[in-house]
Design a protein around this motif. Sequence first.
Motif, short mmCIF file in Angstrom:
data_model
loop_
_atom_site.label_atom_id
_atom_site.label_comp_id
_atom_site.label_asym_id
_atom_site.label_seq_id
_atom_site.Cartn_x
_atom_site.Cartn_y
_atom_site.Cartn_z
N LEU A 134 2.77 -0.76 -1.51
CA LEU A 134 1.62 -1.17 -0.68
C LEU A 134 1.39 -0.17 0.45
N GLN A 135 2.49 0.37 0.97
CA GLN A 135 2.37 1.36 2.03
C GLN A 135 1.60 2.58 1.55
N GLU A 136 1.96 3.03 0.35
CA GLU A 136 1.28 4.20 -0.22
C GLU A 136 -0.19 3.92 -0.49
N ARG A 137 -0.45 2.74 -1.09
CA ARG A 137 -1.84 2.43 -1.47
C ARG A 137 -2.73 2.15 -0.28
N LEU A 138 -2.17 1.52 0.74
CA LEU A 138 -3.02 1.08 1.86
C LEU A 138 -2.79 1.88 3.14
N GLY A 139 -1.87 2.84 3.09
CA GLY A 139 -1.60 3.66 4.27
C GLY A 139 -0.98 2.87 5.42
N LEU A 140 -0.16 1.88 5.08
CA LEU A 140 0.41 1.01 6.13
C LEU A 140 1.52 1.70 6.91
N THR A 141 1.70 1.26 8.13
CA THR A 141 2.80 1.73 8.97
C THR A 141 3.72 0.53 9.19
N TYR A 142 5.03 0.75 9.00
CA TYR A 142 5.97 -0.37 9.12
C TYR A 142 6.98 -0.16 10.25
N LEU A 143 7.29 -1.26 10.92
CA LEU A 143 8.53 -1.34 11.70
C LEU A 143 9.41 -2.25 10.86
N PHE A 144 10.49 -1.69 10.36
CA PHE A 144 11.31 -2.41 9.39
C PHE A 144 12.66 -2.73 10.01
N ILE A 145 12.95 -4.01 10.12
CA ILE A 145 14.18 -4.42 10.79
C ILE A 145 15.21 -4.92 9.80
N SER A 146 16.42 -4.40 9.91
CA SER A 146 17.45 -4.84 8.99
C SER A 146 18.83 -4.55 9.56
N HIS A 147 19.79 -5.42 9.21
CA HIS A 147 21.17 -5.10 9.61
C HIS A 147 21.84 -4.36 8.46
N ASN A 148 21.11 -4.21 7.35
CA ASN A 148 21.67 -3.64 6.13
C ASN A 148 21.25 -2.18 5.94
N LEU A 149 22.20 -1.28 6.17
CA LEU A 149 21.86 0.15 6.09
C LEU A 149 21.54 0.61 4.67
N ALA A 150 22.08 -0.09 3.68
CA ALA A 150 21.79 0.29 2.30
C ALA A 150 20.30 0.05 2.02
N VAL A 151 19.76 -1.02 2.59
CA VAL A 151 18.34 -1.34 2.43
C VAL A 151 17.49 -0.31 3.19
N VAL A 152 17.91 -0.03 4.41
CA VAL A 152 17.17 0.89 5.28
C VAL A 152 17.05 2.27 4.63
N ARG A 153 18.15 2.68 4.00
CA ARG A 153 18.18 3.99 3.34
C ARG A 153 17.06 4.14 2.31
N HIS A 154 16.69 3.03 1.66
CA HIS A 154 15.66 3.08 0.63
C HIS A 154 14.24 3.13 1.18
N VAL A 155 14.06 2.68 2.41
CA VAL A 155 12.68 2.55 2.89
C VAL A 155 12.31 3.42 4.10
N ALA A 156 13.31 3.81 4.90
CA ALA A 156 12.98 4.36 6.22
C ALA A 156 12.58 5.83 6.23
N THR A 157 11.66 6.17 7.12
CA THR A 157 11.34 7.56 7.41
C THR A 157 12.20 7.99 8.61
N ARG A 158 12.22 7.12 9.62
CA ARG A 158 13.06 7.35 10.80
C ARG A 158 13.89 6.10 11.03
N VAL A 159 15.02 6.28 11.71
CA VAL A 159 15.89 5.13 11.96
C VAL A 159 16.30 5.11 13.42
N GLY A 160 16.29 3.94 14.01
CA GLY A 160 16.82 3.74 15.35
C GLY A 160 18.00 2.79 15.27
N VAL A 161 19.12 3.19 15.85
CA VAL A 161 20.31 2.34 15.80
C VAL A 161 20.49 1.65 17.15
N LEU A 162 20.49 0.34 17.13
CA LEU A 162 20.59 -0.44 18.37
C LEU A 162 22.00 -0.95 18.57
#
Length: 344
Positions: free
Chosen positions: A222-250
């Motif tokens: 959907l991001q590719e088709r609609l040009g969406l921008t995401y803030l993606f929140i997760s405690h799971n780094l394996a998931v983040v690895r698949h989706v993120a362009t940039r990562v912020g560690v809190l």
Amino acid sequence: MTVAGEVVETETVNSGKPLVEVKGLRRVFDLSKPWLNRMIEREGRILLTAVDGVDFAIKEGETYALVGESGSGKSTIAKMAVGLLPPSAGSIMIDGTDVWGKKSQDTERRMRRKIQMIFQDPFASLNPRWRVGAIIAEPISAFGLISDPQDRAARVGELLSLVGLDPRDGQKFPHEFSGGQRQRIAIARALASEPKFIVCDEPTSALDVSVQAQVLNLLRDLQERLGLTYLFISHNLAVVRHVATRVGVLYLGRLVEEAPARDLFAAPQHPYTKMLLEAVPDIDMEGKDRQSIAGEIPNPITPPPGCHFHPRCPVRRVECDVKIPLPLPVGDATVRCHLFDPSP
Ligand SMILES: Nc1ncnc2c1ncn2[C@@H]1O[C@H](COP(=O)(O)OP(=O)(O)OP(=O)(O)O)[C@@H](O)[C@H]1O
Ligand SMILES: [Mg+2]
């Protein structure tokens, strides 16, 4: 996309400028008892700093992931970014509009349309008494996007197809769907207002692992088709690895490291990021001894002074106990750690 009855807005030209800019974001929760009780019991105020001076920016079409253990402030940032919770300080600019700034009703409405949120529990965010079609149509009516009922129904069918469901599913109720399908419904509803920016707070954490991947792929598609921008929140780094362009560690409300996703996973800089990565159960990491994250997260009401991470840090120095590390550039990353401080 153009919609009947809608005054066409001038689209902002993507000049490489961030779509989302978060600056000095801070949120303090007052957990104190009422004044009279405090006087009688001779107690002071109890303040919890959930988010402490957070800065980041998200470019149009990118996915910025926020990771961190439970209680690190991820959802608090998400709620401030979508306009659900006012910050104690700092600002959030989205497509040139200050989310918490004073604005006309018209600007407010236009801004709300552009920002949507997807939550962890799709069931809780869908009204169980409404048919799916009505759930998805609600934002279309609320924002006055399509007034003709037939056109609106057609748009709902289109949105259901877009998220991989059958347009006839609009006749059913949320309980007739599986967890993954319900998250698809929540995504269709979020897309109904034609947003530019979507905050996804643990969107797949409640789903089975096999379904998680399907929903993540859908979000990416959907991001590719609609040009969406995401803030993606997760405690799971394996998931983040698949989706993120940039990562912020809190860590306890502070961003300790911020980097392009590829760099962060290839060469983590902050000792906390390293610790988090060592604990990731990922296929790529098979064969390696997986470490659990050492130590407990401190009480956020009385966080450790200096660098909040120092009691758990394997490479701690004397200054870490007393001095708050400032954000420092390390390659393309920004790291808050005295190890990188040239003048400790
Ligand atoms: N409404 C509130 N009132 C008081 N304290 C709150 C409130 N919301 C959050 N907090 C506190 O703020 C801190 C950050 O909470 P937050 O929900 O943002 O963490 P999180 O990173 O989303 O955690 P999780 O992974 O468990 O969802 C926690 O210590 C939490 O207890
Ligand atoms: Mg949360």
